[in-house]
Write an enzyme that holds these catalytic residues in place. Structure first.
Site, mmCIF file in Angstrom:
data_model
loop_
_atom_site.group_PDB
_atom_site.id
_atom_site.type_symbol
_atom_site.label_atom_id
_atom_site.label_comp_id
_atom_site.label_asym_id
_atom_site.label_seq_id
_atom_site.Cartn_x
_atom_site.Cartn_y
_atom_site.Cartn_z
ATOM 1 N N ASP A 89 10.922 -13.963 10.508
ATOM 2 C CA ASP A 89 12.079 -14.590 11.157
ATOM 3 C C ASP A 89 13.107 -13.603 11.706
ATOM 4 O O ASP A 89 13.974 -13.985 12.475
ATOM 5 C CB ASP A 89 12.789 -15.528 10.162
ATOM 6 N N LYS A 111 14.121 -25.425 42.866
ATOM 7 C CA LYS A 111 13.398 -24.149 42.769
ATOM 8 C C LYS A 111 11.901 -24.346 42.942
ATOM 9 O O LYS A 111 11.138 -23.381 42.954
ATOM 10 C CB LYS A 111 13.719 -23.463 41.441
ATOM 11 N N SER A 125 14.537 -13.807 -1.861
ATOM 12 C CA SER A 125 13.938 -12.795 -2.746
ATOM 13 C C SER A 125 14.934 -11.663 -3.014
ATOM 14 O O SER A 125 14.957 -11.088 -4.109
ATOM 15 C CB SER A 125 12.672 -12.230 -2.097
ATOM 16 N N GLY A 175 8.885 -14.998 30.166
ATOM 17 C CA GLY A 175 9.486 -15.553 31.371
ATOM 18 C C GLY A 175 9.689 -17.053 31.254
ATOM 19 O O GLY A 175 9.408 -17.802 32.198
ATOM 20 N N THR A 231 9.541 -10.717 6.440
ATOM 21 C CA THR A 231 9.667 -12.067 6.988
ATOM 22 C C THR A 231 9.491 -12.014 8.500
ATOM 23 O O THR A 231 9.945 -11.058 9.139
ATOM 24 C CB THR A 231 11.038 -12.712 6.648
ATOM 25 N N ARG A 286 7.117 -19.429 -4.577
ATOM 26 C CA ARG A 286 8.543 -19.710 -4.736
ATOM 27 C C ARG A 286 8.753 -20.207 -6.160
ATOM 28 O O ARG A 286 7.955 -20.984 -6.673
ATOM 29 C CB ARG A 286 8.993 -20.757 -3.716
ATOM 30 N N ARG A 333 5.075 -31.739 27.428
ATOM 31 C CA ARG A 333 4.125 -31.639 26.314
ATOM 32 C C ARG A 333 4.720 -30.727 25.242
ATOM 33 O O ARG A 333 5.184 -29.631 25.562
ATOM 34 C CB ARG A 333 2.791 -31.022 26.756
ATOM 35 N N LYS A 351 6.272 -24.897 39.594
ATOM 36 C CA LYS A 351 5.079 -25.706 39.312
ATOM 37 C C LYS A 351 4.977 -26.066 37.836
ATOM 38 O O LYS A 351 4.227 -26.943 37.446
ATOM 39 C CB LYS A 351 3.838 -24.905 39.686
ATOM 40 N N ARG A 369 0.835 -1.208 0.000
ATOM 41 C CA ARG A 369 0.000 0.000 0.000
ATOM 42 C C ARG A 369 0.869 1.258 0.000
ATOM 43 O O ARG A 369 0.606 2.208 -0.749
ATOM 44 C CB ARG A 369 -0.904 -0.039 1.238
HETATM 45 P P1 ADP Z 1 12.601 -15.859 1.060
HETATM 46 O O1 ADP Z 1 12.586 -14.706 0.127
HETATM 47 O O2 ADP Z 1 11.478 -15.806 2.061
HETATM 48 O O3 ADP Z 1 13.963 -16.085 1.678
HETATM 49 P P2 ADP Z 1 13.109 -18.083 -0.782
HETATM 50 O O4 ADP Z 1 14.480 -18.338 -0.274
HETATM 51 O O5 ADP Z 1 12.244 -19.249 -1.087
HETATM 52 O O6 ADP Z 1 12.245 -17.177 0.234
HETATM 53 O O7 ADP Z 1 13.252 -17.185 -2.089
HETATM 54 C C1 ADP Z 1 12.103 -16.710 -2.753
HETATM 55 C C2 ADP Z 1 12.325 -16.741 -4.228
HETATM 56 O O8 ADP Z 1 13.411 -15.861 -4.586
HETATM 57 C C3 ADP Z 1 12.737 -18.083 -4.797
HETATM 58 O O9 ADP Z 1 11.642 -18.957 -4.982
HETATM 59 C C4 ADP Z 1 13.333 -17.664 -6.128
HETATM 60 O O10 ADP Z 1 12.292 -17.364 -7.038
HETATM 61 C C5 ADP Z 1 14.027 -16.343 -5.758
HETATM 62 N N1 ADP Z 1 15.465 -16.599 -5.515
HETATM 63 C C6 ADP Z 1 16.031 -17.177 -4.432
HETATM 64 N N2 ADP Z 1 17.378 -17.265 -4.562
HETATM 65 C C7 ADP Z 1 17.681 -16.731 -5.762
HETATM 66 C C8 ADP Z 1 18.900 -16.520 -6.488
HETATM 67 N N3 ADP Z 1 20.085 -16.894 -6.012
HETATM 68 N N4 ADP Z 1 18.832 -15.937 -7.706
HETATM 69 C C9 ADP Z 1 17.631 -15.559 -8.225
HETATM 70 N N5 ADP Z 1 16.446 -15.728 -7.595
HETATM 71 C C10 ADP Z 1 16.455 -16.298 -6.381
#
Ligand code: ADP
Length: 320
Positions: A128, A213, A106, A186, A126, A73, A245, A216, A22
């Site tokens: 992560d 400690k 990407s 925590g 991401t 991907r 679990r 629980k 956006r």
């Molecule tokens: P993220 O972007 O979340 O790390 P991926 O590693 O799956 O996810 O990469 C996403 C997309 O980016 C891949 O499916 C591919 O299309 C493109 N990509 C990844 N590595 C390369 C690269 N070395 N050269 C060109 N395109 C790439």
């Protein structure tokens, strides 16, 4: 001066990607650009699944999780012949530059396209937080909230049953989601790729929590791809006084309405990406460093080592 740009989301999705799209489209339009949505990441670029974004596409997306452009991907994008097809499609639409929202994979695609004459700017989308050129990625804050919410709930029930909850969180080899949520909840133990995992040591620590400690309950937060949490939870039951679990939070961490912080971050990064493209800059990625939105060359960004987070781990150890 460029006239038409594209925007796409690629790789694993994250909450806040819509807010970034956006921002790119709104700021771009204000600067006199035509902004095209490219559907399903690089796949849509190769297939020509491209459409002009209008105000209709962008209303009511700010608070929505996922990405309305779809993500995909396409491993074949590493091949130059496949990228040539993508460039042809962009040329057919008159698109001269592209904003790529995604993770480090990407980013590599964006760098490769820039070398072929299409200026690309990458935005870190991401959960992560595994992109080292930015203090925070879009979606990390939302995922952290989701994990904390889930672990708080698990703690309630663990308490009632003298249980040890072993919770697997995402992170793709980056321990931030585990470390931040562990401090925020925590937790008793945090295991990440950075801390390493010694099973015996963790079981001994749990015994200690139980006996000396007199806790629980216990919460163990483990990053994904480190161990089989189901089998580890069985060992907790076998070798400690707790009933173990396992809970794998999984893709629930990728969903949900983005937090206000993620919406603001996404909006700031979207704005910066457009500004860089307007200056004729490509091959950079946007990051937030010490509160400021900056552009960093992608190749450089991909080689920045991960910060150790020793300070946060030390803090955690002092709080347990
Ligand atoms: P993220 O972007 O979340 O790390 P991926 O590693 O799956 O996810 O990469 C996403 C997309 O980016 C891949 O499916 C591919 O299309 C493109 N990509 C990844 N590595 C390369 C690269 N070395 N050269 C060109 N395109 C790439």
């Amino acid at each position: 001066m460029i006239k038409k740009i594209g925007v796409l989301t690629s790789g694993g999705d994250s909450p806040g990607m819509n807010a970034a799209i956006r921002a790119v489209a709104r700021v771009g339009a204000l600067e006199g650009l035509e902004v095209y949505g490219i559907y399903n990441g690089y796949k849509g670029m190769v297939d020509g699944d491209i459409e002009l974004l209008t105000r209709d596409h962008l209303s009511d997306v700010l608070d929505r999780g996922g990405t309305f452009l779809g993500s995909a991907r396409l491993p074949e994008f590493k091949e130059i012949e496949v990228r040539k097809k993508a460039v042809e499609q962009l040329q057919k639409h008159g698109i001269e530059a592209v904003v790529v929202i995604g993770g480090d994979g990407s980013y590599r695609g964006a760098a490769a396209l820039t070398k072929m004459g299409i200026n690309c700017i990458a935005i870190p989308g991401t959960i992560d937080n595994d992109i080292t050129s930015t203090d925070s990625t879009i979606g990390f804050d939302t995922a952290l909230n989701t994990v904390v919410d889930a672990v708080d709930k698990l703690r309630d029930t663990s308490n009632s049953h003298h249980r040890c909850s072993v919770v697997e969180v995402m992170g793709n080899r980056c321990g931030d989601l585990a470390l931040f949520s562990g401090i925020a909840c925590g937790a008793e133990i945090i295991v990440t790729a950075q801390t390493g995992f010694d099973e015996i040591e963790v079981l001994d620590a749990l015994k200690e929590f139980d006996i000396s400690k007199k806790k629980k309950h216990a919460i163990v937060i483990i990053s994904e791809k480190i161990t089989d949490v189901e089998s580890f939870a069985r060992k907790v039951s076998q070798f400690t006084g707790f009933s173990g679990r396992a809970t794998v939070l999984g893709h629930v961490q990728r969903g949900g309405s983005p937090t206000p912080n993620d919406r603001v971050l996404a909006s700031r990064m979207g704005e910066k990406a457009v500004d860089l493209l307007l200056q004729g800059i490509g091959g950079q990625c946007v990051g937030i460093q010490k509160g400021e939105v900056v552009g960093v060359p992608i190749e450089e960004a991909l080689n920045i080592p991960r910060v150790s987070r020793k300070d946060l781990k030390n803090l955690f150890d002092r709080l347990v």
